[in-house]
Design a protein around this motif. Sequence first.
Motif, PDB file in Angstrom:
ATOM      1  N   GLN A 126       6.140   2.748   7.176  1.00 36.30           N
ATOM      2  CA  GLN A 126       4.987   3.222   6.429  1.00 36.30           C
ATOM      3  C   GLN A 126       3.897   3.818   7.303  1.00 36.30           C
ATOM      4  O   GLN A 126       3.129   4.651   6.841  1.00 36.30           O
ATOM      5  CB  GLN A 126       4.411   2.039   5.620  1.00 36.30           C
ATOM      6  N   SER A 167       8.935  -2.843   7.371  1.00 39.02           N
ATOM      7  CA  SER A 167       8.139  -2.108   6.392  1.00 39.02           C
ATOM      8  C   SER A 167       7.004  -1.347   7.066  1.00 39.02           C
ATOM      9  O   SER A 167       6.757  -0.176   6.777  1.00 39.02           O
ATOM     10  CB  SER A 167       7.590  -3.074   5.340  1.00 39.02           C
ATOM     11  N   ASN A 180       8.377  -7.600   7.715  1.00 34.13           N
ATOM     12  CA  ASN A 180       7.060  -6.969   7.880  1.00 34.13           C
ATOM     13  C   ASN A 180       7.130  -5.842   8.901  1.00 34.13           C
ATOM     14  O   ASN A 180       6.575  -4.759   8.685  1.00 34.13           O
ATOM     15  CB  ASN A 180       6.019  -7.998   8.330  1.00 34.13           C
ATOM     16  N   VAL A 204      -5.301   0.593   8.627  1.00 33.82           N
ATOM     17  CA  VAL A 204      -4.537   1.337   7.636  1.00 33.82           C
ATOM     18  C   VAL A 204      -5.448   1.798   6.500  1.00 33.82           C
ATOM     19  O   VAL A 204      -6.246   1.025   5.983  1.00 33.82           O
ATOM     20  CB  VAL A 204      -3.379   0.474   7.085  1.00 33.82           C
ATOM     21  N   LYS A 205      -5.288   3.071   6.147  1.00 33.79           N
ATOM     22  CA  LYS A 205      -6.021   3.644   5.018  1.00 33.79           C
ATOM     23  C   LYS A 205      -5.057   3.915   3.881  1.00 33.79           C
ATOM     24  O   LYS A 205      -3.909   4.310   4.108  1.00 33.79           O
ATOM     25  CB  LYS A 205      -6.650   4.967   5.428  1.00 33.79           C
ATOM     26  N   GLU A 214       7.702   4.842  -1.718  1.00 29.42           N
ATOM     27  CA  GLU A 214       7.743   3.375  -1.751  1.00 29.42           C
ATOM     28  C   GLU A 214       6.523   2.805  -1.028  1.00 29.42           C
ATOM     29  O   GLU A 214       6.036   3.394  -0.069  1.00 29.42           O
ATOM     30  CB  GLU A 214       9.009   2.845  -1.063  1.00 29.42           C
ATOM     31  N   PRO A 215       6.092   1.643  -1.460  1.00 34.61           N
ATOM     32  CA  PRO A 215       4.934   1.033  -0.786  1.00 34.61           C
ATOM     33  C   PRO A 215       5.333   0.374   0.531  1.00 34.61           C
ATOM     34  O   PRO A 215       6.478  -0.055   0.703  1.00 34.61           O
ATOM     35  CB  PRO A 215       4.485  -0.033  -1.789  1.00 34.61           C
ATOM     36  N   GLY A 216       4.385   0.303   1.457  1.00 34.56           N
ATOM     37  CA  GLY A 216       4.525  -0.616   2.578  1.00 34.56           C
ATOM     38  C   GLY A 216       4.251  -2.021   2.072  1.00 34.56           C
ATOM     39  O   GLY A 216       3.469  -2.205   1.126  1.00 34.56           O
ATOM     40  N   LEU A 217       4.883  -3.007   2.682  1.00 32.25           N
ATOM     41  CA  LEU A 217       4.732  -4.378   2.189  1.00 32.25           C
ATOM     42  C   LEU A 217       4.530  -5.288   3.381  1.00 32.25           C
ATOM     43  O   LEU A 217       5.364  -5.324   4.294  1.00 32.25           O
ATOM     44  CB  LEU A 217       5.993  -4.780   1.405  1.00 32.25           C
ATOM     45  N   PHE A 245       6.505   8.391  12.101  1.00 28.51           N
ATOM     46  CA  PHE A 245       6.622   7.016  11.624  1.00 28.51           C
ATOM     47  C   PHE A 245       7.075   6.138  12.788  1.00 28.51           C
ATOM     48  O   PHE A 245       7.954   6.527  13.572  1.00 28.51           O
ATOM     49  CB  PHE A 245       7.632   6.928  10.483  1.00 28.51           C
ATOM     50  N   TRP A 258       0.831  -1.198   0.000  1.00 27.56           N
ATOM     51  CA  TRP A 258       0.000   0.000   0.000  1.00 27.56           C
ATOM     52  C   TRP A 258       0.866   1.249   0.000  1.00 27.56           C
ATOM     53  O   TRP A 258       1.939   1.286   0.599  1.00 27.56           O
ATOM     54  CB  TRP A 258      -0.963  -0.019   1.190  1.00 27.56           C
ATOM     55  N   TYR A 259       0.368   2.278  -0.679  1.00 26.91           N
ATOM     56  CA  TYR A 259       1.077   3.542  -0.754  1.00 26.91           C
ATOM     57  C   TYR A 259       0.489   4.525   0.241  1.00 26.91           C
ATOM     58  O   TYR A 259      -0.733   4.571   0.437  1.00 26.91           O
ATOM     59  CB  TYR A 259       1.011   4.105  -2.175  1.00 26.91           C
ATOM     60  N   GLY A 260       1.387   5.277   0.875  1.00 26.49           N
ATOM     61  CA  GLY A 260       0.980   6.286   1.846  1.00 26.49           C
ATOM     62  C   GLY A 260       1.738   7.566   1.594  1.00 26.49           C
ATOM     63  O   GLY A 260       1.715   8.095   0.494  1.00 26.49           O
ATOM     64  N   GLU A 261       2.452   8.023   2.619  1.00 26.51           N
ATOM     65  CA  GLU A 261       3.162   9.293   2.491  1.00 26.51           C
ATOM     66  C   GLU A 261       4.497   9.167   1.774  1.00 26.51           C
ATOM     67  O   GLU A 261       5.059  10.153   1.315  1.00 26.51           O
ATOM     68  CB  GLU A 261       3.400   9.883   3.879  1.00 26.51           C
ATOM     69  N   ARG A 262       5.029   7.967   1.728  1.00 22.14           N
ATOM     70  CA  ARG A 262       6.330   7.778   1.077  1.00 22.14           C
ATOM     71  C   ARG A 262       6.130   7.351  -0.377  1.00 22.14           C
ATOM     72  O   ARG A 262       5.100   6.776  -0.729  1.00 22.14           O
ATOM     73  CB  ARG A 262       7.114   6.675   1.786  1.00 22.14           C
TER      74      ARG A 262
END
Lengths: 265, 265, 265, 265
Positions: free
Chosen positions: D76, D72, D69, A77-78, A54-57, D13, A48-52
Motif C-alpha cells: 500500500q 499489506s 501487516n 500515511v495520508k 484494496e485497502p491497506g490493513l 511500492f 486505508w485506501y490509497g492508489e490501489r
Amino acid sequence: MCRWAAYIGEPIFLEEIVSAPGRSLTVQSLAARECKSGTNGDGFGVAWYGERPEPGLFRDVLPAWSDPNLRSLAQQVKSGLFLAHVRASTGSATSRNNCHPFACGRWSFMHNGQLGGYERLRRRIDMLIPDELYECRKGATDSEALFLLALAEGLDADPYGAMLRATARLEALAREAGTAPYMRLTAAFSDGQRLFAVRYASDDEAPTLYHRYSRSRQGRAVVSEPLEADEGDWEAIPPGHFAEITADGARLRPFEPMGKAASAA
Amino acid sequence: MCRWAAYIGEPIFLEEIVSAPGRSLTVQSLAARECKSGTNGDGFGVAWYGERPEPGLFRDVLPAWSDPNLRSLAQQVKSGLFLAHVRASTGSATSRNNCHPFACGRWSFMHNGQLGGYERLRRRIDMLIPDELYECRKGATDSEALFLLALAEGLDADPYGAMLRATARLEALAREAGTAPYMRLTAAFSDGQRLFAVRYASDDEAPTLYHRYSRSRQGRAVVSEPLEADEGDWEAIPPGHFAEITADGARLRPFEPMGKAASAA
Amino acid sequence: MCRWAAYIGEPIFLEEIVSAPGRSLTVQSLAARECKSGTNGDGFGVAWYGERPEPGLFRDVLPAWSDPNLRSLAQQVKSGLFLAHVRASTGSATSRNNCHPFACGRWSFMHNGQLGGYERLRRRIDMLIPDELYECRKGATDSEALFLLALAEGLDADPYGAMLRATARLEALAREAGTAPYMRLTAAFSDGQRLFAVRYASDDEAPTLYHRYSRSRQGRAVVSEPLEADEGDWEAIPPGHFAEITADGARLRPFEPMGKAASAA
Amino acid sequence: MCRWAAYIGEPIFLEEIVSAPGRSLTVQSLAARECKSGTNGDGFGVAWYGERPEPGLFRDVLPAWSDPNLRSLAQQVKSGLFLAHVRASTGSATSRNNCHPFACGRWSFMHNGQLGGYERLRRRIDMLIPDELYECRKGATDSEALFLLALAEGLDADPYGAMLRATARLEALAREAGTAPYMRLTAAFSDGQRLFAVRYASDDEAPTLYHRYSRSRQGRAVVSEPLEADEGDWEAIPPGHFAEITADGARLRPFEPMGKAASAA
C-alpha cells in the motif's frame, strides 16, 4: 464495546483522526467516555485506501495507546478514506484476526456492538457464510460474520439492503435463542469509493454515533465519540438509521432490519 | 504507576493471587482503585521459585486481563514464593524487557513508582551500574536500574542496607536535577528464600502497600491493593519502611535513604 | 510440516525435551532435518499435566528458538506427561489460536501433516464439528479440526477408534475434492493419563515418528526427530500405526482409516 | 548476520523490494543464501520517507515471512527512499527496540555485522553515547550504538567522516578487548535526502553488498543479496568502501577506519 472513527474527504494524515485530537481514537482506547467499557485495549486496526482498489490493513493486539508502529504509521500515511478501530473484547480472544477493520477484496468493515448469545450461535452463523467467502473468515468474532454475511447479501450492488438483510438474519437467530439484548450495533464500511455507517439496536440502547465536517481537513469524520471535547457541532446519527457519508454530508435512511413493528417493540 | 502482589508461605496456585480473587492482580490491571492510572495494561510478569535456586520468569507485553498464557500458567503452577506485576508505563516502551519482575541470578525484583526526571538521567544512571551486572541491564526502566544498583550495593549480604543505598543514590540524582517528586516507590524482591518489601516517598505521597495472612492459604501476601474488597484486615505498611515478609508477619524497619532530616523535609 | 515431541514417565523439567538436548525441539525449530521445511518458526506451544486434570497451555507466535518465556518455563516446570510443538505454517495465519497443542477439557492434541485441499474444504469441515465442541474451535487449522472431530467421535471412550474415524472423515473429503496428497499425519494426544501417537499417510510419505526410553529420565519420548544425533536406539513407529505410549513401551495397532484396500492403493 | 535492502529513485511500492521479487527480502528472511545464518527470523523493520522530513518506522518481532501487516503495508505504501531489514540476532533479545532500522530525527540506519566481544563491551560503548542522544538509545544492540555514535560524530555535516570515526571507535574497543573478528559490517543510512552504504571488515570476510539500477522502477537498490536469481548485473561494492547511492550510481570512497595499515593487516 469498542470505539471507532472513519473519514472521507481530502487526504489527511491518519493521525488527524487516530492520535492527534484531544479525544482521538488513541485517547479513547485508554479512556472512552460514552460506553461502558472505558478501556478499549484489546487490539486496534486501520484500513486505508490509497492508489490501489484494496485497502491497506494494519492490525495488532497491543493497546493502541502504546503502539509505536501505529503512532508512526498515522504520522506518515495520508488517505482520503480510512477506517480506524480500538477494541474491547466481549469474549473472543485478543488476536490480530479478531481485530477490526476486516477486509475482503475492496471492502473494509468495522463494528461496535453485540449479538445476544453469540458464543452459542457461532457455529450456526458460520454455516450461513457461503463457501466462496469462507476464506475471508479468519477470526471468531460476530463482527466479521456480520461483514461476510453482508457481502453474501450483495454489499457491492446494494449496500443498504445487504446490510439490512445481514443484520436481520443475525438478529433473527438471537431472538430465536432468546438472549436479550438481541442486537446493538454501529458499523462503518467502505468499498474504497463510498463510506457507509449504521446505527441500530433491537432495544433502545443503540451505541452512540456522530459525524462532523472539518473545514480545515475538508472532510467528514463519523465516530463513536466526538474527537474533541470542545467541538459542540458533532451531529448524532439517530438510532435505526443507515447513512452514506460524504465530505458534504450524511444521507440518512431508516434502518429497521426486523421491520417497523419489531423496531418499535 | 503499576500494581503488584507477592506471596510467601505454603505453595499455592499462582491464580490464588493473580487471577482468582475478586480484586485480583488481573482485575487491577483493568481497573485499579488506589492509584492514578486505573489501567495497568502495558504488560505483566510473574517470577516464581520452585525446585531451582533461580526463579522462573514469565513476562509479556499484552494486558494481563486478556492473556490466556498467564491465565493457564496461574492455574497450573504452584509456588511458595512468587512475585507478580501489572504495568502502567510512565514513559518507557512496552517491551518484555521493560516488564517486571526483573531477574538476575537468584534475585527477582519488581517496582511501582517513579524517579523524578528519569529520562534525562538515564545515561548517568546506566553508568552507575557496574560492568559485571550490565549484562542484566536489558531494558530501559528506572525500576531495573534500581534493582541492579541494589545488587551492586550488596543485596545478598545486606538487603536492607543495599536497597537503602541504591535508593539514596537515585534520589540524590533526582534532587540534583531538581525534578520533583524525586522518588516514590514500593518494591518487592526476593532471593528465593526471603521476601522483602519497601514503601517510601521523598514527599508525603508514597504509593499504597498492604499485607495480610491468609489462614486458608497458610501464607502471607504483600500487595499494592487489597485482593478482596470485603477483607477488612489488610494491614498497611507505613511509608518510610522496609519489611521482611514471612508467613508469620512483617518485620518492619524505618527506611530513610536520605536520612531523617530529608525524610522529614 | 511441523516438529513435535511428547513425554511420559517420571516428572522431568520440560527443558530435558524442549531445549536441552543437542537436537532438542528448539534446535529443530531453527533447523529440522527430517522434513522439507527446515524452519519451524511460526509459533510454538507446550501442554503439560500437573496436579489438575486439565493441562496447562502455553503457546506463542514467536519462533521457539528466541523466546525467553519458553526457555524459562522449560527450566522451571516439571511434568510427567507433556506435549511440545514447533510450527511451520502450511497456510493458516501465525496466531496463538493456530499454535499447537490444542486443548479441550482434559485432552490435549498436536499434529504434523497436511490435508489435501484444506483451504477449500474448511467450511465443510467446520460444519462437521458439533455445536457443543464448537466453542473449542478457536483457530482455523486442519489440525484443530481433526482434534475436535476426534473428540466428537468419542476420544474419551475409544481413543483408537475415534481417531481412526475422524481421520477417515477428513481423508474422505480430501479424496472427494481430489487434491493429493490427501492425508499425511503424525499426531500425539493425551487425556492426562494416557499418551497416544499416530503415524499415517494416504500415500507412502508418512512423516517420521520415533520413540525411545531414557534410563536417566525414567520415561519415554515420542518425537518427530531424534533428540540427540548420537543416540542410535530411537525406534521408528511404522507408517499406518497407532501407538499407546507408556514409559515401558509403545503398544502398536494398525491404523488404516480408509480400510486395508485404500491403504494399499 | 542479517539481510537488508534499501532503495532510492522514483517512488515505488515497498513490495517491489520487500516482498515481490523472487529473492525478495521476505524470501531472504526464510532462506538467505550469502550468509551463514540462512534464517533471518528475529524480527524485521522498514523506514520510509514520504512528505515529512522524518521517516515512518514500522518494526515487529515476528518473522517477516509471515507478517500480514508487513505484507499489506508493502503493498500500500509508496516511497522514493526507504530501508528494509530482516534480523538474525547475534545475541540481543528479539524486541522491537532491537529491530532495524533505527531512527533518530531525520536519520534512519540499518546494519548487518558484528562487533567482537560486544556483550562485554556494551556498558563502555553506552558511555560513549552523549547525553543528548541517549534518549534514542532504546535497545541493546551494537547496531544502534554504532548509529548513535555516528550521529555524535557529526553524521549531518559529514556522513563519510562520521561513520568512519564511529566505526573506528568501536573497532578500537574490540581490538583492545582482543576478541576477533573485531568488526564486520555493512550498513545503510539516510537523512531522507541522501542514501549511504558502507561495506567493511577488519578481516577479509566483509559481508556481501550489491547495487543495481532498475529501468522499470527508475531507481537503484542496494542490498545484501541480489533480489532476483537471474539478474546478472548486480554490481558488488568492494570491501573497505563507502558509497553514496543515487538513482544514477554509487559514488565510492575507500573506507578504512583504522587507517591503511590496519586494513592491510
